[in-house]
Design an enzyme around this catalytic site. Structure first.
Site: not given
Ligand code: ASP
Length: 362
Positions: A228, A256, A259, A280, A282
């Site tokens: 991300t 789905r 965050d 992270g 989410g």
């Molecule tokens: N936070 C993102 C999500 O859960 C994934 C990521 O940050 O790598 O969609």
């Protein structure tokens, strides 16, 4: 004598009025922070991330490492130039994220991960710390740069968040770049999905039980989620902004949404405290309201940005069972990158033009 008593009384009344004005705007705790806040560290500043996760030096070739570093540098320099020439933090955040969205290296835009249905569904959000305006889009399949959609939603629509085909229609109406869903196909991400699906097939359990849910997010799968992208910036006018863009998590199902497009979880900015972009797992970042929580700890409890970020990322998130990190900048230009994973692609540039790039834990 009488005159001087009257004068003293008048001065007392004026000074108490001033105090009231301050406390109407900021709480008492905030007044303390405001005192700290006068110490500017940077007149302007920019910090970015390209995702957190199991990023280990032993799994990285020198070529891959160099490719990430050079893209991070290219991206942050775009934002830095905007800020240096007096541009807004919002422009810096958006244009910096565009560079990473257009690169196949990151799980955003071009390099987005695949859903279980072998599609790419992208999420993004942006927030203006001056006005507390915000824009977000979720689950789009045809918008080349979702952060641009988040920005037009914020600035041109009466809404904060749009999702799916409606958001795509709006993007088209606003003249944003629309691509065929195939544009997001990359061999590397498709292979990652295949590997995850194979693993799942060997381990088949219904997805709606708690253990299956954990299985779905096992450490192998988590290896495929990083990437991300996000950015937080302070401009010369003292305005903070943050933005985040993602393809979400590999193998995600049923529409789905993580965050990244949730204001307060993936992105938050407030000129009274800080600007934050998260990356992270989410589900945990939504439940912990990570980005807003950091801002709130600063505003209501008087914590510094570093203390607030540490509290949320090193304590609150792991205690819930999640992982990930944030990048943030406060109103003084202090920049913080905090993560509880093995690594996080990240870079900072201060007002002197000093660049700092990191991947692993130092
Ligand atoms: N936070 C993102 C999500 O859960 C994934 C990521 O940050 O790598 O969609």
């Amino acid at each position: 004598m009488r005159k001087s008593i009257l004068l003293i009384l008048l001065l007392v009344v004026i000074s108490s009025c001033k105090k009231n004005t301050q406390s109407n705007y900021d709480s008492d705790v905030d007044s303390d922070i405001t005192t700290n806040a006068t110490k500017k560290v940077n007149e302007f500043a920019i910090i970015i991330h390209g995702g957190a996760g199991t990023i280990l030096k032993e799994n990285m070739t020198p070529e891959t490492e160099a490719a990430y570093k050079s893209k991070l540098e290219e991206a942050i320099k775009v934002g830095y130039e905007i800020l240096k020439h007096g541009g807004s933090s919002l422009d810096a955040v958006q244009k910096t994220i565009n560079v990473m969205e257009d690169s196949p290296l990151f799980n955003a835009g071009k390099g987005a991960v695949f859903t279980n249905a072998e599609t790419n569904e992208l999420d993004a959000s942006i927030m203006d710390g001056k006005t507390l305006n915000a824009g977000a889009s979720a689950g789009t399949k045809t918008v080349r740069n979702p952060i641009n959609l988040a920005r037009v939603i914020m600035e041109k629509s009466p809404h904060v968040m749009m999702a799916g085909t409606g958001a795509e229609t709006y993007a088209k109406e606003q003249g944003l770049s629309i691509v065929d869903p195939d544009y997001f196909f990359t061999e590397r991400r498709f292979n990652a999905l295949k590997r995850v699906k194979e693993k799942e097939a060997n381990n088949a359990k219904p997805i709606d039980t708690e253990s299956a849910y954990l299985e779905f997010y096992d450490s192998d799968i988590k290896n495929y989620k990083f990437g991300t992208v996000g950015c937080a910036a302070l401009d010369k006018n003292g305005n903070l902004a943050a933005g985040t863009s993602t393809g979400g998590m590999t193998n995600k199902r049923y529409g789905r949404v993580g965050d990244a497009p949730i204001i307060g979880a993936g992105t938050y900015a407030n000129n009274n405290s800080c600007a934050v972009s998260s990356t992270g797992w989410g589900e945990y970042f939504i439940r912990a309201m990570v980005a807003y929580d950091i801002s709130a700890l600063m505003q209501y409890k008087g914590l510094t940005l570093q203390e607030a970020a540490r509290e949320v990322i090193q304590k609150k998130i792991p205690e819930l069972g999640g992982d990930g990190g944030i990048v943030a900048v406060d109103k003084n230009g202090t920049m913080v990158a905090e993560f509880n994973t093995a690594g996080m692609y990240r870079a900072t540039m201060n007002d002197k033009g000093e660049l700092d790039i990191g991947i692993y834990k130092e």
